[in-house]
Enzyme design. Structure first.
Site, PDB file in Angstrom:
ATOM      1  N   CYS A 154       0.146   7.401  22.024  1.00  0.00           N
ATOM      2  CA  CYS A 154       1.065   7.405  23.142  1.00  0.00           C
ATOM      3  C   CYS A 154       2.195   6.505  22.729  1.00  0.00           C
ATOM      4  O   CYS A 154       3.242   6.471  23.329  1.00  0.00           O
ATOM      5  CB  CYS A 154       0.412   6.778  24.364  1.00  0.00           C
ATOM      6  SG  CYS A 154      -0.407   7.926  25.419  1.00  0.00           S
TER       7      CYS A 154
ATOM      8  N   THR B 128      12.751  -7.072 -10.664  1.00  0.00           N
ATOM      9  CA  THR B 128      12.206  -8.416 -10.927  1.00  0.00           C
ATOM     10  C   THR B 128      11.004  -8.652 -10.022  1.00  0.00           C
ATOM     11  O   THR B 128      11.059  -8.406  -8.817  1.00  0.00           O
ATOM     12  CB  THR B 128      13.294  -9.483 -10.673  1.00  0.00           C
ATOM     13  OG1 THR B 128      14.389  -9.176 -11.518  1.00  0.00           O
ATOM     14  CG2 THR B 128      12.772 -10.885 -10.957  1.00  0.00           C
TER      15      THR B 128
ATOM     16  N   GLN C 251      -7.734  -0.406   3.051  1.00  0.00           N
ATOM     17  CA  GLN C 251      -8.621  -1.053   4.033  1.00  0.00           C
ATOM     18  C   GLN C 251      -9.914  -1.573   3.401  1.00  0.00           C
ATOM     19  O   GLN C 251     -10.623  -2.374   4.008  1.00  0.00           O
ATOM     20  CB  GLN C 251      -8.967  -0.083   5.167  1.00  0.00           C
ATOM     21  CG  GLN C 251      -7.785   0.279   6.047  1.00  0.00           C
ATOM     22  CD  GLN C 251      -7.289  -0.881   6.909  1.00  0.00           C
ATOM     23  OE1 GLN C 251      -8.023  -1.828   7.193  1.00  0.00           O
ATOM     24  NE2 GLN C 251      -6.042  -0.831   7.322  1.00  0.00           N
TER      25      GLN C 251
ATOM     26  N   GLY D  88       0.805  -1.217   0.000  1.00  0.00           N
ATOM     27  CA  GLY D  88       0.000   0.000   0.000  1.00  0.00           C
ATOM     28  C   GLY D  88       0.839   1.268   0.000  1.00  0.00           C
ATOM     29  O   GLY D  88       0.539   2.232  -0.707  1.00  0.00           O
TER      30      GLY D  88
ATOM     31  N   ASN E 207      -8.461   3.525   8.263  1.00  0.00           N
ATOM     32  CA  ASN E 207      -7.864   2.385   8.957  1.00  0.00           C
ATOM     33  C   ASN E 207      -8.114   2.387  10.455  1.00  0.00           C
ATOM     34  O   ASN E 207      -8.076   1.346  11.088  1.00  0.00           O
ATOM     35  CB  ASN E 207      -6.354   2.330   8.683  1.00  0.00           C
ATOM     36  CG  ASN E 207      -5.678   3.670   8.785  1.00  0.00           C
ATOM     37  OD1 ASN E 207      -6.060   4.628   8.131  1.00  0.00           O
ATOM     38  ND2 ASN E 207      -4.668   3.762   9.632  1.00  0.00           N
TER      39      ASN E 207
ATOM     40  N   ALA F  49      -2.043  -6.657  -0.341  1.00  0.00           N
ATOM     41  CA  ALA F  49      -2.535  -8.030  -0.185  1.00  0.00           C
ATOM     42  C   ALA F  49      -2.741  -8.453   1.273  1.00  0.00           C
ATOM     43  O   ALA F  49      -3.679  -9.191   1.586  1.00  0.00           O
ATOM     44  CB  ALA F  49      -1.557  -8.993  -0.858  1.00  0.00           C
ATOM     45  N   HIS F  50      -1.868  -7.967   2.173  1.00  0.00           N
ATOM     46  CA  HIS F  50      -1.917  -8.508   3.543  1.00  0.00           C
ATOM     47  C   HIS F  50      -3.131  -8.024   4.332  1.00  0.00           C
ATOM     48  O   HIS F  50      -3.359  -8.475   5.458  1.00  0.00           O
ATOM     49  CB  HIS F  50      -0.605  -8.222   4.297  1.00  0.00           C
ATOM     50  CG  HIS F  50      -0.390  -6.806   4.743  1.00  0.00           C
ATOM     51  ND1 HIS F  50      -0.577  -6.408   6.043  1.00  0.00           N
ATOM     52  CD2 HIS F  50       0.004  -5.702   4.075  1.00  0.00           C
ATOM     53  CE1 HIS F  50      -0.278  -5.112   6.154  1.00  0.00           C
ATOM     54  NE2 HIS F  50       0.067  -4.658   4.965  1.00  0.00           N
TER      55      HIS F  50
HETATM   56  N1  PLP Z   1      -3.090   2.952   3.578  1.00  0.00           N
HETATM   57  C1  PLP Z   1      -3.913   2.510   4.540  1.00  0.00           C
HETATM   58  C2  PLP Z   1      -5.292   3.072   4.678  1.00  0.00           C
HETATM   59  C3  PLP Z   1      -3.480   1.504   5.412  1.00  0.00           C
HETATM   60  O1  PLP Z   1      -4.295   1.071   6.384  1.00  0.00           O
HETATM   61  C4  PLP Z   1      -2.179   0.967   5.244  1.00  0.00           C
HETATM   62  C5  PLP Z   1      -1.749  -0.091   6.164  1.00  0.00           C
HETATM   63  O2  PLP Z   1      -0.954  -0.058   6.996  1.00  0.00           O
HETATM   64  C6  PLP Z   1      -1.356   1.466   4.219  1.00  0.00           C
HETATM   65  C7  PLP Z   1      -1.860   2.468   3.402  1.00  0.00           C
HETATM   66  C8  PLP Z   1       0.030   0.949   3.987  1.00  0.00           C
HETATM   67  O3  PLP Z   1      -0.010  -0.341   3.449  1.00  0.00           O
HETATM   68  P1  PLP Z   1       1.264  -1.305   3.496  1.00  0.00           P
HETATM   69  O4  PLP Z   1       1.417  -1.766   4.893  1.00  0.00           O
HETATM   70  O5  PLP Z   1       0.933  -2.430   2.556  1.00  0.00           O
HETATM   71  O6  PLP Z   1       2.421  -0.509   2.991  1.00  0.00           O
END
Ligand code: PLP
Length: 409
Positions: free
Chosen positions: A325, A237, A179, A71, A151, A200-201
């Protein structure tokens, strides 16, 4: 002790079927997809199939998909790539105050390098106003970037309306859907999205792989220069086995989305209703209904999110807090502050993000545990009016106890 994993917005467990689809691309089909020989072509076929599976997830064309490392890279590629390629048309960007750091820090970097950025406010439930968005677009605006769903608080933005305005005004529209992808139905054409980031995760695929949807005709510059992979837009690659995993996760998400979404919505709504009913001085952060089916974000007066997470961990729960925090700067979450919360309110939050492994029993266990934990913490809290130990110290004043980094997921 049973683990109840309630942190699916941070990351999800890779699905066993996804893993099974990936394994042959490590030990059998290990050729370089740019090679002309049979092992190379096998890898290329795996990637081609994944490109179709990902494109289908939001009704795009396979050749509009660029594979990335996740992301963060997709957000950087979209925003920097577009603004660099189109700077002759203007140097103004519109975004929001509640974007993920991957968008926020990228915009801040551009602002230090000659671009101007407008950060739109949100209302107390985290929604961007469509009319504010329209008013913020200037003759020199070239790009707008608004996240699909947040998120932390799960609020879902009116992307279709915003996309229609961006189109009408001739401004490119990037959406961070990290998200939302794999969880909500997305149609890039109908929603007038020009670029969309996913990872993907966040939907049961592997970590370290993602994609950028880039609408045909949109010009961007690459971040990486090299061998010219991904149509010259992302040299290196390809992570073939990760890409195959992303494709499989996308295919599985497309199939099960409607059922899983209604199942999670029921769990979420029961959790929200019961928590607010049984725990005094508890509040919901984010919109009541326009939110991710998986997300419930609460705040509890008089206690700090971090202590809550640690206490819940002792009962087997993995959850998270929007309270930073946990950051070195000890700043409360920028998202919660943007809702209009005071810093001390923002520090008492708890994010529950559910996933496909979560059941009614998990919610029951939380509903049984959380009131006890909140009550115990309040009895010890210096912020509780009834506590004889009450002090007037500011929240989070003990830097050395909370000095570790947090990326903000
Ligand atoms: N954007 C949002 C809204 C996210 O929740 C996240 C996750 O941490 C990211 C971007 C970044 O994604 P990544 O962990 O695959 O770099």
């Amino acid at each position: 002790m049973k683990l109840v994993y309630f942190d699916n917005s941070a990351t999800t467990r890779t699905d066993k079927e996804v893993l099974a689809a990936m394994v042959p691309y490590t030990v059998e089909h290990y050729g370089n997809p740019s090679s002309l020989h049979t092992p190379g072509r096998e890898s290329k076929f795996g990637m081609d199939a994944a490109r179709e599976q990902v494109a289908k997830l939001f009704k795009a064309d396979p050749n509009e998909i660029i594979f990335t490392s996740g992301g963060t890279e997709s957000d950087n590629l979209a925003i920097k790539g577009f603004t660099w390629a189109n700077k002759a048309k203007g140097k103004h960007i519109v975004t929001t105050k509640i974007e993920h750091h991957a968008v926020m820090a990228t915009c801040e970097h551009l602002a230090k390098n000659g671009y101007q950025v407008t950060y739109l406010p949100v209302d107390s439930e985290g929604l961007v106003s469509v009319s504010d968005f329209e008013k913020a677009i200037r003759p020199d605006t070239i790009l707008a970037s608004v996240m699909y769903a947040n998120n932390e608080i799960g609020t879902i933005q009116p992307i279709r309306e915003l996309g229609a305005i961006a189109k009408k005004k001739g401004v490119a529209f990037h959406v961070d859907a990290v998200q939302a992808a794999g969880h909500l139905p997305i149609d890039v054409k109908a929603e007038n999205i020009d670029m969309l980031s996913l990872s993907a995760h966040k939907f049961y695929g592997p970590k370290g792989v993602g994609a950028l949807y880039l609408r045909k005709g949109i010009r961007i510059e690459p971040l990486f220069h090299g061998g010219g992979h991904e149509r010259g837009l992302r040299s290196s690659t390809e992570n073939v086995c990760g890409i195959v995993g992303l494709g499989k996760a996308a295919e599985m998400a497309s199939k099960g989305m409607a059922d899983e979404s209604s199942r999670l919505t029921k769990l979420r709504d029961r959790m929200i209703t019961e928590v607010l009913k049984t725990i005094p001085h508890s509040h919901l952060n984010g919109h009541r209904t326009k939110r991710l089916p998986s997300n419930a974000n609460f705040r509890f007066d008089f206690i700090e999110g971090e202590s809550l997470i640690m206490q819940l961990d002792m009962y087997g729960f993995a959850a998270s807090t929007g309270s930073a925090c946990s950051t070195k700067s000890l700043q409360p979450s920028h998202v919660l502050l943007a809702l209009g919360l005071r810093p001390e309110e923002a520090h008492g939050s708890l994010r529950i993000s559910m996933g496909k492994d979560n059941t009614d029993e998990d919610v029951d266990y939380l509903l049984e545990t959380l009131p006890k934990v909140v009550e115990n913490l309040r009895a010890m809290s210096p912020y509780n009016e009834n506590n004889p130990m009450k002090t007037d110290e500011a929240w989070c004043s003990k830097e050395d106890e909370h000095g570790h980094e947090h990326g903000g997921d």
